[in-house]
Motif scaffolding. Structure first.
Motif, PDB file in Angstrom:
ATOM      1  N   PHE A   1       0.719  -1.139  -0.037  1.00 39.26           N
ATOM      2  CA  PHE A   1      -0.101  -0.005   0.024  1.00 39.26           C
ATOM      3  C   PHE A   1       0.790   1.313  -0.011  1.00 39.26           C
ATOM      4  O   PHE A   1       0.567   2.122  -0.706  1.00 39.26           O
ATOM      5  CB  PHE A   1      -0.840  -0.138   1.068  1.00 39.26           C
ATOM      6  N   TRP A   2       1.832   1.190   0.783  1.00 41.79           N
ATOM      7  CA  TRP A   2       2.614   2.440   1.225  1.00 41.79           C
ATOM      8  C   TRP A   2       3.364   2.674  -0.384  1.00 41.79           C
ATOM      9  O   TRP A   2       3.493   3.806  -0.839  1.00 41.79           O
ATOM     10  CB  TRP A   2       3.594   2.705   2.144  1.00 41.79           C
ATOM     11  N   PRO A   3       4.333   1.453  -0.817  1.00 42.01           N
ATOM     12  CA  PRO A   3       4.924   1.925  -2.465  1.00 42.01           C
ATOM     13  C   PRO A   3       3.827   2.426  -3.414  1.00 42.01           C
ATOM     14  O   PRO A   3       4.038   3.104  -4.234  1.00 42.01           O
ATOM     15  CB  PRO A   3       5.343   0.661  -2.542  1.00 42.01           C
ATOM     16  N   ALA A   4       2.611   1.877  -3.177  1.00 42.79           N
ATOM     17  CA  ALA A   4       1.277   2.343  -4.113  1.00 42.79           C
ATOM     18  C   ALA A   4       1.300   3.875  -3.990  1.00 42.79           C
ATOM     19  O   ALA A   4       0.852   4.420  -5.050  1.00 42.79           O
ATOM     20  CB  ALA A   4       0.281   1.557  -3.799  1.00 42.79           C
ATOM     21  N   MET A   5       1.252   4.309  -2.944  1.00 42.52           N
ATOM     22  CA  MET A   5       0.974   5.747  -2.504  1.00 42.52           C
ATOM     23  C   MET A   5       2.019   6.620  -3.064  1.00 42.52           C
ATOM     24  O   MET A   5       1.777   7.606  -3.550  1.00 42.52           O
ATOM     25  CB  MET A   5       0.747   5.759  -0.887  1.00 42.52           C
ATOM     26  N   VAL A   6       3.407   6.359  -2.947  1.00 37.15           N
ATOM     27  CA  VAL A   6       4.497   6.786  -3.362  1.00 37.15           C
ATOM     28  C   VAL A   6       4.262   6.875  -4.937  1.00 37.15           C
ATOM     29  O   VAL A   6       4.609   7.937  -5.625  1.00 37.15           O
ATOM     30  CB  VAL A   6       5.745   6.084  -3.131  1.00 37.15           C
ATOM     31  N   MET A   7       3.992   5.799  -5.434  1.00 36.85           N
ATOM     32  CA  MET A   7       4.043   5.762  -7.133  1.00 36.85           C
ATOM     33  C   MET A   7       2.751   6.686  -7.404  1.00 36.85           C
ATOM     34  O   MET A   7       2.734   7.340  -8.567  1.00 36.85           O
ATOM     35  CB  MET A   7       3.613   4.358  -7.614  1.00 36.85           C
ATOM     36  N   SER A   8       1.777   6.925  -6.651  1.00 34.95           N
ATOM     37  CA  SER A   8       0.629   7.610  -6.899  1.00 34.95           C
ATOM     38  C   SER A   8       0.946   8.831  -6.644  1.00 34.95           C
ATOM     39  O   SER A   8       0.692   9.803  -7.788  1.00 34.95           O
ATOM     40  CB  SER A   8      -0.484   7.327  -6.000  1.00 34.95           C
ATOM     41  N   ALA A   9       1.746   9.438  -6.014  1.00 33.40           N
ATOM     42  CA  ALA A   9       2.227  10.819  -5.799  1.00 33.40           C
ATOM     43  C   ALA A   9       3.165  10.943  -6.959  1.00 33.40           C
ATOM     44  O   ALA A   9       2.913  12.184  -7.720  1.00 33.40           O
ATOM     45  CB  ALA A   9       2.908  10.884  -4.631  1.00 33.40           C
ATOM     46  N   ALA A  10       3.952  10.250  -7.505  1.00 33.45           N
ATOM     47  CA  ALA A  10       4.790  10.519  -8.673  1.00 33.45           C
ATOM     48  C   ALA A  10       3.778  10.639  -9.938  1.00 33.45           C
ATOM     49  O   ALA A  10       3.955  11.345 -10.795  1.00 33.45           O
ATOM     50  CB  ALA A  10       5.665   9.116  -8.971  1.00 33.45           C
TER      51      ALA A  10
ATOM     52  N   PHE B   1       0.787   2.521 -15.980  1.00 35.26           N
ATOM     53  CA  PHE B   1       1.741   2.217 -15.008  1.00 35.26           C
ATOM     54  C   PHE B   1       1.685   1.672 -13.745  1.00 35.26           C
ATOM     55  O   PHE B   1       2.132   0.650 -13.315  1.00 35.26           O
ATOM     56  CB  PHE B   1       2.851   3.260 -14.917  1.00 35.26           C
ATOM     57  N   LEU B   2       0.749   2.294 -12.857  1.00 35.99           N
ATOM     58  CA  LEU B   2       0.623   2.070 -11.670  1.00 35.99           C
ATOM     59  C   LEU B   2      -0.084   0.657 -11.205  1.00 35.99           C
ATOM     60  O   LEU B   2       0.474  -0.140 -10.630  1.00 35.99           O
ATOM     61  CB  LEU B   2       0.081   3.273 -10.873  1.00 35.99           C
ATOM     62  N   ILE B   3      -1.311   0.602 -12.124  1.00 27.57           N
ATOM     63  CA  ILE B   3      -1.961  -0.858 -11.790  1.00 27.57           C
ATOM     64  C   ILE B   3      -1.104  -1.825 -12.309  1.00 27.57           C
ATOM     65  O   ILE B   3      -1.147  -3.135 -11.667  1.00 27.57           O
ATOM     66  CB  ILE B   3      -3.428  -0.683 -12.563  1.00 27.57           C
ATOM     67  N   PRO B   4      -0.481  -1.834 -13.484  1.00 28.12           N
ATOM     68  CA  PRO B   4       0.233  -3.056 -13.762  1.00 28.12           C
ATOM     69  C   PRO B   4       1.266  -3.272 -12.915  1.00 28.12           C
ATOM     70  O   PRO B   4       1.615  -4.564 -12.843  1.00 28.12           O
ATOM     71  CB  PRO B   4       0.799  -2.620 -15.458  1.00 28.12           C
ATOM     72  N   ALA B   5       2.077  -2.476 -12.463  1.00 31.98           N
ATOM     73  CA  ALA B   5       3.109  -2.630 -11.926  1.00 31.98           C
ATOM     74  C   ALA B   5       2.749  -3.109 -10.340  1.00 31.98           C
ATOM     75  O   ALA B   5       3.304  -4.085  -9.755  1.00 31.98           O
ATOM     76  CB  ALA B   5       3.967  -1.275 -11.067  1.00 31.98           C
ATOM     77  N   LEU B   6       1.635  -2.843  -9.649  1.00 30.18           N
ATOM     78  CA  LEU B   6       1.291  -3.406  -8.487  1.00 30.18           C
ATOM     79  C   LEU B   6       0.535  -4.857  -8.670  1.00 30.18           C
ATOM     80  O   LEU B   6       0.761  -5.605  -7.976  1.00 30.18           O
ATOM     81  CB  LEU B   6      -0.338  -2.371  -7.846  1.00 30.18           C
ATOM     82  N   PHE B   7       0.041  -4.733  -9.814  1.00 23.86           N
ATOM     83  CA  PHE B   7      -0.627  -6.086 -10.288  1.00 23.86           C
ATOM     84  C   PHE B   7       0.407  -7.192 -10.334  1.00 23.86           C
ATOM     85  O   PHE B   7       0.467  -8.524  -9.896  1.00 23.86           O
ATOM     86  CB  PHE B   7      -1.499  -6.237 -11.677  1.00 23.86           C
ATOM     87  N   LEU B   8       1.545  -7.090 -11.119  1.00 23.60           N
ATOM     88  CA  LEU B   8       2.548  -7.763 -11.187  1.00 23.60           C
ATOM     89  C   LEU B   8       3.481  -8.399  -9.912  1.00 23.60           C
ATOM     90  O   LEU B   8       3.702  -9.313  -9.700  1.00 23.60           O
ATOM     91  CB  LEU B   8       3.585  -7.269 -12.254  1.00 23.60           C
ATOM     92  N   ARG B   9       3.512  -7.381  -9.057  1.00 24.15           N
ATOM     93  CA  ARG B   9       4.207  -7.341  -7.647  1.00 24.15           C
ATOM     94  C   ARG B   9       3.260  -8.438  -6.753  1.00 24.15           C
ATOM     95  O   ARG B   9       3.754  -9.097  -6.209  1.00 24.15           O
ATOM     96  CB  ARG B   9       4.401  -6.289  -7.116  1.00 24.15           C
TER      97      ARG B   9
END
Length: 175
Positions: free
Chosen positions: A23-32, A70-78
């Motif tokens: 969740f926290w890396p997702a929020m960092v990526m969301s900020a970016a 970018f964000l959803i595919p990165a989270l999905f793969l992880r």
């Protein structure tokens, strides 16, 4: 739960614990992504013909496009990597199909919820309109709401593409 041993339950708990830490890396990526959308919007470095007829905030539409690219595919793969070998509990056929049907309906909606919020948000009432205004009203709101929606969409994609088929068509329970 039927068909679950303590070892499998501990494995499931450990895997979901690791997924919740995303969740926290997702929020960092969301900020970016929100910052990138703001830069694209201010510099007009985006296809004007695609985003010109949009009634909502163009910056938020740019964010949603970046989120889906970018964000959803990165989270999905992880999530897919963290949940590989996930032990799905064995259930009787009726319950499996009912859960599968609910999963299909709910997860499909969750995957497209950011678009639904942008398309229907202005006409929504109460909390729906508040969510829309928070999402489109400021860069901070876009980052916060978008991060939560992206995390939920990635989890819904994993549930729909990996967990639901294994729920509907399980292997024989190991005893």
């Amino acid at each position: 739960m039927s068909g679950m041993t303590d070892g499998k339950q501990q494995q499931r708990d450990a895997q979901w614990s690791n997924v919740s830490k995303l969740f926290w890396p997702a929020m960092v990526m969301s900020a970016a992504m929100a910052a990138c959308a703001e830069v694209l919007h201010r510099t007009s470095a985006y296809p004007q013909a695609v985003f010109a007829p949009v009634h909502a905030d163009t910056r938020t539409w740019l964010y949603v496009a970046l989120m889906y690219l970018f964000l959803i595919p990165a989270l999905f793969l992880r999530m897919r990597r963290l949940l590989s070998g996930y032990p799905v509990p064995w259930n009787p056929p009726g319950r499996r199909w009912l859960l599968g049907l609910f999963s299909l309906i709910l997860c499909s909606g969750m995957m497209i919820l950011p678009v639904i919020v942008l398309v229907m948000g202005e006409d929504a009432a109460g909390r729906g309109r508040g969510l829309y205004r928070l999402f489109t009203g400021s860069l901070l709101g876009t980052f916060l709401v978008g991060g939560v929606l992206a995390y939920a969409a990635a989890m819904s994609a994993w549930l729909l593409l990996f967990a639901t088929p294994r729920l509907l068509f399980p292997q024989a329970p190991s005893r």
